[in-house]
Design a protein around this motif. Sequence first.
Motif, mmCIF file in Angstrom:
data_model
loop_
_atom_site.group_PDB
_atom_site.id
_atom_site.type_symbol
_atom_site.label_atom_id
_atom_site.label_comp_id
_atom_site.label_asym_id
_atom_site.label_seq_id
_atom_site.Cartn_x
_atom_site.Cartn_y
_atom_site.Cartn_z
ATOM 1 N N ALA A 61 -5.083 4.859 -6.794
ATOM 2 C CA ALA A 61 -4.732 5.565 -8.031
ATOM 3 C C ALA A 61 -3.311 5.222 -8.445
ATOM 4 N N LEU A 62 -2.408 5.164 -7.487
ATOM 5 C CA LEU A 62 -1.019 4.842 -7.795
ATOM 6 C C LEU A 62 -0.898 3.436 -8.360
ATOM 7 N N ASP A 96 -3.204 1.860 -9.979
ATOM 8 C CA ASP A 96 -3.770 1.911 -11.331
ATOM 9 C C ASP A 96 -2.760 2.455 -12.327
ATOM 10 N N TRP A 97 -2.015 3.500 -11.929
ATOM 11 C CA TRP A 97 -1.003 4.075 -12.824
ATOM 12 C C TRP A 97 0.106 3.070 -13.099
ATOM 13 N N GLY A 104 0.921 1.566 -16.700
ATOM 14 C CA GLY A 104 2.271 1.716 -17.234
ATOM 15 C C GLY A 104 2.850 0.402 -17.708
ATOM 16 N N TYR A 117 6.606 6.018 -15.405
ATOM 17 C CA TYR A 117 5.246 6.237 -15.918
ATOM 18 C C TYR A 117 4.333 6.711 -14.792
ATOM 19 N N ALA A 118 4.395 6.004 -13.658
ATOM 20 C CA ALA A 118 3.546 6.389 -12.523
ATOM 21 C C ALA A 118 3.958 7.747 -11.969
ATOM 22 N N ARG A 146 2.303 10.443 -13.996
ATOM 23 C CA ARG A 146 0.890 10.601 -13.631
ATOM 24 C C ARG A 146 0.755 11.275 -12.261
ATOM 25 N N ARG A 198 -1.029 14.845 -11.327
ATOM 26 C CA ARG A 198 -2.014 15.003 -10.251
ATOM 27 C C ARG A 198 -1.614 16.154 -9.326
#
Length: 210
Positions: free
Chosen positions: A22-23, A25-26, A30, A167-168, A171, A175
């Motif tokens: 997930a990280l 992907d973020w 970004g 950005y990450a 997100r 979460r």
Amino acid sequence: MAETFKNQVDALTGFASTEDDALSDWLTAGAKEIINALPLKLKEKCMTATGVGTDFKVDLDGLGEILYVTRKNADAGYYTQCRKIPSSEGGLATDSSNIIHYATATDPVYWIDGDTSGAATLYVKPTPTTNQPAILHHIGYPTVAHGDGASGIANFPDEAEYLIVLYAAIRATERLMLDEEDQEVYAPQLGTLKQDYAQGLAALKGGQQG
């Protein structure tokens, strides 16, 4: 030695998670958002090249903004910039009687249209050959992994890398809020991260950095 992006996000948020996919992907999302917002002088640092091929076309799915297209003007010649013509006039590129849209090796053209698969496709005329290839110069979107960071991101401006982390981090904080009974605990952190991200992006867009 620079910290990994995962460690940088963790330092900002406390998101010491095993959700590494997930990280990543973020971080990748970004990078794409930031590139799309950059001014041209910084976008050029994200440039890459894709060969058009001897079938005279290239599928544009997944590619970034087109900056220009070139084609070699002779077997032992040099690359010449292609003119862009309307897709509705693409068929005229092979009509020698059409003085506006007809394509030659010294005055090549390109246009963008769909194909039978439904994909946006770039076409070049005259048809590229092995000795007279065509090259599409466009923005490339990097894939950013959570373990990256020590050596930077290829084809991405160094001065914008910290924005990917922000950005990450936004997100990651969102979460964390989902797992927190009292979501207001993370509200100040989220507000600060969003403010820092917006200000940093505005500075790059305004030419205050770079």
